[in-house]
Design an enzyme around this catalytic site. Structure first.
Site, PDB file in Angstrom:
ATOM      1  N   TRP A  39       9.712 -13.455  -0.792  1.00 10.95           N
ATOM      2  CA  TRP A  39       8.248 -13.540  -0.689  1.00 10.95           C
ATOM      3  C   TRP A  39       7.707 -14.655  -1.556  1.00 10.95           C
ATOM      4  CZ3 TRP A  39       6.912 -11.632   3.582  1.00 10.95           C
ATOM      5  CH2 TRP A  39       7.483 -10.466   4.075  1.00 10.95           C
ATOM      6  N   ASP A  77       1.242 -11.950  -6.678  1.00 10.21           N
ATOM      7  CA  ASP A  77       1.410 -11.148  -5.465  1.00 10.21           C
ATOM      8  C   ASP A  77       1.921  -9.792  -5.928  1.00 10.21           C
ATOM      9  OD1 ASP A  77       2.253  -9.840  -3.207  1.00 10.21           O
ATOM     10  OD2 ASP A  77       3.619 -11.417  -2.521  1.00 10.21           O
ATOM     11  N   LYS A  97       2.145  -0.367   1.112  1.00  9.82           N
ATOM     12  CA  LYS A  97       3.245   0.235   0.350  1.00  9.82           C
ATOM     13  C   LYS A  97       2.700   1.323  -0.568  1.00  9.82           C
ATOM     14  CE  LYS A  97       5.146  -4.242   0.935  1.00  9.82           C
ATOM     15  NZ  LYS A  97       6.218  -3.984   1.885  1.00  9.82           N
TER      16      LYS A  97
END
Ligand SMILES: Cc1ncc(COP(=O)(O)O)c(C=O)c1O
Length: 376
Positions: free
Chosen positions: A118, A188, A212
């Site tokens: 990511w 992030d 999540k």
């Protein structure tokens, strides 16, 4: 009765027949109480007469929902008053580009700590705007760690440093904010927001996909400092300019009304179950149960270096990798789902987000003990 007044208790996660222990990495398991509240709002939201999927975002009913979600996230994360809270769409993947677009002018510098797939993607998108480099890159080490003791240099004129607080694919996580020499920080936090401590005021941009720890897919939480807003230049595409969404309270266009409602219910559940501290405590307990089992025997081969281990995604191989497919098959038969590791690591991954119960982790661990005794 308003939603906030409804009593919420942690309910047996498996109380609905046929439900399995879900360790998937996202979209991920939600507390059963929340799922049931959502179900009951579908035909009639808060006695408004409008169903949850059928209510206008311009109505007072939905305004109450989004205001409540914003207030709750501010309380839970102790967000400074002058910071902005947005609920956007496009996922964290849009933020890879949007953060750079808003914070950098052409040619400005930003440094990235590359700790997994990511952060690689975040760097790739930011390169479309600025002079961006990786200040630290653990790919040569199979992304087994985050820079725990520093060991990287940030360019003096870098506008900000970007990092990924929890690496969902590899199961690594920072346990303190990286030392970035006082540079502005962009994080992030998609896979650990509201599951571990977070010093909001140490950051200028925090973004996280909700799917999540916070709710369903389709809502991205973005938190911005006044400095971040002051960086924004002119003539950005309307939807990619943070100021568009700030000025309209995240309702410049039709927001994800369903997702924001679920987010508010998850945040309410967190508040009613000990707040952020309660969530952190439960997450620590779950992770230590599982890591204790992984450390008990060389039958298991944990992926992450011990000082970088994630509380949210636990990754491991079997010492004999040929037994992994049997492990996954038998786990599924035992009602343990979503355990297949991401293809970049292989093996097994158990995601232990806020909605995952301690009972689920206990069931996983007892299955692992039994599996070893049968196949060891
Ligand atoms: C740390 C992290 N960042 C970014 C993403 C991408 O998020 P989205 O699918 O919301 O764009 C994910 C998704 O799993 C993630 O775990």
């Amino acid at each position: 009765m308003r939603w906030a007044e409804r009593p919420v208790a942690i309910r047996d996660y498996m109380a609905v027949q046929g439900r399995i222990h879900n360790f998937g990495a996202g979209p991920a398991v939600l507390p059963l109480e929340v799922v049931e509240e959502v179900a009951s709002a579908l035909p009639n939201l808060n006695n408004s007469g409008f169903g949850l999927l059928e209510v206008s975002h311009r109505s007072g009913f939905f305004q109450d929902v989004i205001d409540s979600a914003r207030d709750r996230i501010r309380r839970i994360l102790t967000i400074p008053e002058d910071y902005h809270v947005l609920f956007l769409q496009g996922g964290a993947s849009t933020q890879f580009y949007m953060t750079a677009l808003n914070l950098l002018n052409k040619g400005d510098k930003a440094d990235f700590l590359v700790t997994g797939g990511w952060s690689e993607k975040a760097l790739k998108e930011a390169l479309r705007i600025g002079d961006c480099v990786s200040a630290w890159d653990d790919s040569g080490n199979g992304f087994k760690s985050v820079p725990v003791g520093g060991g990287f240099e940030i360019r003096e004129d870098a506008v900000y440093v970007h990092y990924t607080s929890n690496n969902t694919l590899f199961g690594t996580q920072y346990h303190k904010v990286p030392e970035a020499g006082g540079a502005h920080l962009v994080v992030d936090a998609s896979s650990d927001i509201c599951g571990v401590p977070l010093d909001v005021s140490a950051h200028d941009v925090i973004y996280a996909g909700a799917q999540k720890n916070l709710g369903p897919s389709g809502v991205t939480l973005v938190i911005l400092s006044p400095w971040a807003v002051s960086r924004i230049g002119d003539d950005l595409p309307t939807m990619l300019d943070y100021r568009t969404h700030i000025s309209k309270g995240s309702m410049f266009n039709t927001p994800n009304t369903f997702g924001i409602f679920v987010l508010d219910r998850v945040l309410s559940w967190i508040e009613m179950n000990g707040g952020l501290e309660g969530a952190i405590e439960r997450n620590r307990q779950k992770a230590s149960l599982l890591y204790d089992e992984l450390d008990r025997t060389t039958f298991w081969a944990p992926h992450a270096d011990s000082d970088s281990r994630s509380l949210m995604n636990v990754t491991w191989r079997l010492a004999d990798e040929s037994k992994e497919s049997v492990f996954l098959e038998e786990a599924a038969e035992a009602g343990l789902g979503g355990l297949k590791g991401h293809r970049s690591v292989g093996g097994i991954r158990a995601s232990l987000y806020n909605g995952c119960s301690i009972e689920s982790v206990e069931s996983l661990v007892s299955f692992m003990v039994s599996f070893e005794s049968r196949h060891g």
